[in-house]
Motif scaffolding. Structure first.
Motif, PDB file in Angstrom:
ATOM      1  N   GLU A 163      14.712   4.211  -0.175  1.00  0.00           N
ATOM      2  CA  GLU A 163      14.021   3.508   0.905  1.00  0.00           C
ATOM      3  C   GLU A 163      12.592   4.040   1.075  1.00  0.00           C
ATOM      4  OE1 GLU A 163      15.088   0.834   2.931  1.00  0.00           O
ATOM      5  OE2 GLU A 163      16.590   0.750   1.353  1.00  0.00           O
ATOM      6  N   GLY A 164      12.442   5.348   0.979  1.00  0.00           N
ATOM      7  CA  GLY A 164      11.120   5.949   1.103  1.00  0.00           C
ATOM      8  C   GLY A 164      10.175   5.446   0.025  1.00  0.00           C
ATOM      9  N   ALA A 165      10.675   5.320  -1.194  1.00  0.00           N
ATOM     10  CA  ALA A 165       9.855   4.813  -2.300  1.00  0.00           C
ATOM     11  C   ALA A 165       9.447   3.364  -2.052  1.00  0.00           C
ATOM     12  CB  ALA A 165      10.616   4.941  -3.616  1.00  0.00           C
ATOM     13  N   PHE A 166      10.353   2.588  -1.477  1.00  0.00           N
ATOM     14  CA  PHE A 166      10.040   1.189  -1.159  1.00  0.00           C
ATOM     15  C   PHE A 166       8.859   1.099  -0.196  1.00  0.00           C
ATOM     16  CE2 PHE A 166      10.652  -2.322   1.869  1.00  0.00           C
ATOM     17  CZ  PHE A 166      10.556  -3.404   1.013  1.00  0.00           C
ATOM     18  N   TYR A 167       8.928   1.847   0.900  1.00  0.00           N
ATOM     19  CA  TYR A 167       7.853   1.793   1.893  1.00  0.00           C
ATOM     20  C   TYR A 167       6.558   2.411   1.357  1.00  0.00           C
ATOM     21  CZ  TYR A 167      11.415   0.221   5.096  1.00  0.00           C
ATOM     22  OH  TYR A 167      12.408  -0.507   5.691  1.00  0.00           O
ATOM     23  N   GLN A 168       6.688   3.416   0.508  1.00  0.00           N
ATOM     24  CA  GLN A 168       5.508   4.025  -0.091  1.00  0.00           C
ATOM     25  C   GLN A 168       4.807   3.038  -1.034  1.00  0.00           C
ATOM     26  OE1 GLN A 168       6.176   7.864  -1.876  1.00  0.00           O
ATOM     27  NE2 GLN A 168       4.176   7.880  -2.857  1.00  0.00           N
ATOM     28  N   ARG A 169       5.574   2.263  -1.788  1.00  0.00           N
ATOM     29  CA  ARG A 169       4.962   1.243  -2.666  1.00  0.00           C
ATOM     30  C   ARG A 169       4.185   0.225  -1.840  1.00  0.00           C
ATOM     31  NH1 ARG A 169       9.731   1.779  -5.408  1.00  0.00           N
ATOM     32  NH2 ARG A 169      10.636  -0.082  -4.501  1.00  0.00           N
ATOM     33  N   TRP A 170       4.757  -0.217  -0.725  1.00  0.00           N
ATOM     34  CA  TRP A 170       4.048  -1.171   0.129  1.00  0.00           C
ATOM     35  C   TRP A 170       2.789  -0.536   0.721  1.00  0.00           C
ATOM     36  CZ3 TRP A 170       3.749  -6.172   0.795  1.00  0.00           C
ATOM     37  CH2 TRP A 170       4.766  -6.968   0.285  1.00  0.00           C
ATOM     38  N   TYR A 171       2.871   0.736   1.047  1.00  0.00           N
ATOM     39  CA  TYR A 171       1.699   1.450   1.540  1.00  0.00           C
ATOM     40  C   TYR A 171       0.605   1.434   0.472  1.00  0.00           C
ATOM     41  CZ  TYR A 171      -1.053   5.429   3.326  1.00  0.00           C
ATOM     42  OH  TYR A 171      -2.055   6.249   3.782  1.00  0.00           O
ATOM     43  N   GLY A 172       0.971   1.737  -0.752  1.00  0.00           N
ATOM     44  CA  GLY A 172       0.005   1.711  -1.852  1.00  0.00           C
ATOM     45  C   GLY A 172      -0.595   0.333  -2.063  1.00  0.00           C
ATOM     46  N   ARG A 173       0.238  -0.698  -1.990  1.00  0.00           N
ATOM     47  CA  ARG A 173      -0.257  -2.071  -2.146  1.00  0.00           C
ATOM     48  C   ARG A 173      -1.276  -2.409  -1.058  1.00  0.00           C
ATOM     49  NH1 ARG A 173       5.438  -5.323  -2.935  1.00  0.00           N
ATOM     50  NH2 ARG A 173       5.979  -4.413  -4.944  1.00  0.00           N
ATOM     51  N   CYS A 174      -0.913  -2.080   0.172  1.00  0.00           N
ATOM     52  CA  CYS A 174      -1.813  -2.386   1.288  1.00  0.00           C
ATOM     53  C   CYS A 174      -3.113  -1.600   1.174  1.00  0.00           C
ATOM     54  CB  CYS A 174      -1.122  -2.095   2.620  1.00  0.00           C
ATOM     55  SG  CYS A 174       0.144  -3.318   3.046  1.00  0.00           S
ATOM     56  N   LEU A 175      -3.023  -0.337   0.788  1.00  0.00           N
ATOM     57  CA  LEU A 175      -4.227   0.466   0.619  1.00  0.00           C
ATOM     58  C   LEU A 175      -5.132  -0.107  -0.467  1.00  0.00           C
ATOM     59  CD1 LEU A 175      -3.044   4.165   0.881  1.00  0.00           C
ATOM     60  CD2 LEU A 175      -4.686   3.009   2.333  1.00  0.00           C
ATOM     61  N   GLU A 176      -4.543  -0.462  -1.595  1.00  0.00           N
ATOM     62  CA  GLU A 176      -5.333  -1.030  -2.690  1.00  0.00           C
ATOM     63  C   GLU A 176      -6.027  -2.312  -2.250  1.00  0.00           C
ATOM     64  OE1 GLU A 176      -6.261   0.082  -5.542  1.00  0.00           O
ATOM     65  OE2 GLU A 176      -4.925   1.801  -5.778  1.00  0.00           O
ATOM     66  N   GLU A 177      -5.306  -3.142  -1.541  1.00  0.00           N
ATOM     67  CA  GLU A 177      -5.870  -4.404  -1.063  1.00  0.00           C
ATOM     68  C   GLU A 177      -7.023  -4.151  -0.090  1.00  0.00           C
ATOM     69  OE1 GLU A 177      -4.173  -8.473   0.975  1.00  0.00           O
ATOM     70  OE2 GLU A 177      -2.865  -7.362  -0.403  1.00  0.00           O
ATOM     71  N   LEU A 178      -6.797  -3.233   0.851  1.00  0.00           N
ATOM     72  CA  LEU A 178      -7.850  -2.915   1.821  1.00  0.00           C
ATOM     73  C   LEU A 178      -9.063  -2.289   1.141  1.00  0.00           C
ATOM     74  CD1 LEU A 178      -5.752  -1.444   4.768  1.00  0.00           C
ATOM     75  CD2 LEU A 178      -7.096  -3.555   4.802  1.00  0.00           C
ATOM     76  N   CYS A 179      -8.824  -1.341   0.267  1.00  0.00           N
ATOM     77  CA  CYS A 179      -9.937  -0.670  -0.412  1.00  0.00           C
ATOM     78  C   CYS A 179     -10.732  -1.653  -1.271  1.00  0.00           C
ATOM     79  CB  CYS A 179      -9.430   0.500  -1.257  1.00  0.00           C
ATOM     80  SG  CYS A 179      -8.883   1.908  -0.266  1.00  0.00           S
ATOM     81  N   GLY A 180     -10.048  -2.553  -1.952  1.00  0.00           N
ATOM     82  CA  GLY A 180     -10.744  -3.563  -2.749  1.00  0.00           C
ATOM     83  C   GLY A 180     -11.595  -4.466  -1.878  1.00  0.00           C
ATOM     84  N   SER A 181     -11.051  -4.875  -0.767  1.00  0.00           N
ATOM     85  CA  SER A 181     -11.773  -5.739   0.166  1.00  0.00           C
ATOM     86  C   SER A 181     -12.981  -5.019   0.755  1.00  0.00           C
ATOM     87  CB  SER A 181     -10.817  -6.183   1.270  1.00  0.00           C
ATOM     88  OG  SER A 181     -11.482  -6.899   2.264  1.00  0.00           O
ATOM     89  N   PHE A 182     -12.776  -3.780   1.180  1.00  0.00           N
ATOM     90  CA  PHE A 182     -13.870  -3.014   1.773  1.00  0.00           C
ATOM     91  C   PHE A 182     -14.949  -2.677   0.743  1.00  0.00           C
ATOM     92  CE2 PHE A 182     -10.788  -1.272   5.191  1.00  0.00           C
ATOM     93  CZ  PHE A 182     -11.039  -2.366   5.995  1.00  0.00           C
ATOM     94  N   LYS A 183     -14.528  -2.415  -0.487  1.00  0.00           N
ATOM     95  CA  LYS A 183     -15.515  -2.104  -1.538  1.00  0.00           C
ATOM     96  C   LYS A 183     -16.408  -3.309  -1.792  1.00  0.00           C
ATOM     97  CE  LYS A 183     -15.989  -0.146  -6.132  1.00  0.00           C
ATOM     98  NZ  LYS A 183     -15.287   0.441  -7.273  1.00  0.00           N
ATOM     99  N   ALA A 184     -15.821  -4.493  -1.812  1.00  0.00           N
ATOM    100  CA  ALA A 184     -16.598  -5.718  -2.033  1.00  0.00           C
ATOM    101  C   ALA A 184     -17.638  -5.918  -0.932  1.00  0.00           C
ATOM    102  CB  ALA A 184     -15.666  -6.927  -2.110  1.00  0.00           C
ATOM    103  N   GLU A 185     -17.352  -5.377   0.254  1.00  0.00           N
ATOM    104  CA  GLU A 185     -18.270  -5.513   1.385  1.00  0.00           C
ATOM    105  C   GLU A 185     -19.139  -4.267   1.582  1.00  0.00           C
ATOM    106  OE1 GLU A 185     -15.868  -6.459   4.771  1.00  0.00           O
ATOM    107  OE2 GLU A 185     -15.028  -8.247   3.815  1.00  0.00           O
ATOM    108  N   GLY A 186     -18.972  -3.272   0.697  1.00  0.00           N
ATOM    109  CA  GLY A 186     -19.750  -2.049   0.819  1.00  0.00           C
ATOM    110  C   GLY A 186     -19.366  -1.175   2.000  1.00  0.00           C
ATOM    111  N   ARG A 187     -18.127  -1.291   2.446  1.00  0.00           N
ATOM    112  CA  ARG A 187     -17.660  -0.545   3.624  1.00  0.00           C
ATOM    113  C   ARG A 187     -16.949   0.737   3.173  1.00  0.00           C
ATOM    114  NH1 ARG A 187     -14.720  -5.091   7.155  1.00  0.00           N
ATOM    115  NH2 ARG A 187     -14.155  -3.246   8.367  1.00  0.00           N
ATOM    116  N   TYR A 188     -17.755   1.687   2.694  1.00  0.00           N
ATOM    117  CA  TYR A 188     -17.208   2.905   2.106  1.00  0.00           C
ATOM    118  C   TYR A 188     -16.685   3.896   3.136  1.00  0.00           C
ATOM    119  CZ  TYR A 188     -18.966   1.094  -2.234  1.00  0.00           C
ATOM    120  OH  TYR A 188     -19.174   0.293  -3.325  1.00  0.00           O
ATOM    121  N   GLU A 189     -17.167   3.852   4.365  1.00  0.00           N
ATOM    122  CA  GLU A 189     -16.624   4.736   5.407  1.00  0.00           C
ATOM    123  C   GLU A 189     -15.148   4.418   5.643  1.00  0.00           C
ATOM    124  OE1 GLU A 189     -17.681   7.381   6.985  1.00  0.00           O
ATOM    125  OE2 GLU A 189     -19.797   7.359   6.441  1.00  0.00           O
TER     126      GLU A 189
END
Length: 171
Positions: free
Chosen positions: A97-123
């Motif tokens: 179960e922990g691995a399941f939630y951790q994978r979703w955490y990674g997915r969400c982080l990657e999505e957010l970081c990609g979106s923020f990088k495209a907008e130059g929001r490095y903070e």
């Protein structure tokens, strides 16, 4: 079977010891009926995992706009706390179960970081990746910390972060 019962009794003991520390209203949360233990349904309880499951269900919905997805991913990252039930670490179901939630955490982080990088929001990327590297120090989120610091022109801080990560990872 005796070993399984001992395991159950041990879990019940841990649960009974933990419940009073959760600041829940007074009451009986675990009841014994016909020789079996149950959680009472007298109280509505919202859990962090219930909220994460709700967010996952909404993230699976097709047709979400970029901003809606970003808000859901952000809520997931804020609600995710890292290790699932640390008191039961090593139990197979906890690991899965922990691995399941951790994978979703990674997915969400990657999505957010990609979106923020495209907008130059490095903070924002820096904040997210620092948190992620503390929760999961061996998942490589330190790279995003260093990249963000470099993008922000904070070269000395980036070098210090790189050196600290090298020591942590034994390179």
């Amino acid at each position: 079977q005796k070993r399984q019962l001992n395991n159950l009794y041990q879990h019940m003991h841990v649960l009974r010891e933990t419940l009073p520390d959760l600041n829940l209203p007074e009451g009986r949360y675990i009841v014994l009926r016909k020789g079996r233990y149950y959680f009472t349904t007298d109280y509505k309880v919202d859990t962090d995992l219930g909220e994460l499951n709700s967010l996952i269900g909404r993230l699976k919905t097709e047709g979400l706009t970029g901003e809606e997805r970003r808000q859901l991913c952000s809520a997931y990252c804020k609600g995710y706390g890292g290790e699932l039930v640390p008191q039961l670490a090593g139990e197979p179901w906890v690991t899965m179960e922990g691995a399941f939630y951790q994978r979703w955490y990674g997915r969400c982080l990657e999505e957010l970081c990609g979106s923020f990088k495209a907008e130059g929001r490095y903070e924002e990327i820096l904040e997210l990746s620092r948190t992620a590297s503390q929760l999961h120090p061996y998942d490589g989120w330190q790279v995003k910390v260093v990249e963000s610091l470099l993008a922000l022109g904070r070269h000395k801080e980036a070098e210090q972060a790189y050196q600290a990560d090298s020591r942590l990872l034994g390179d």
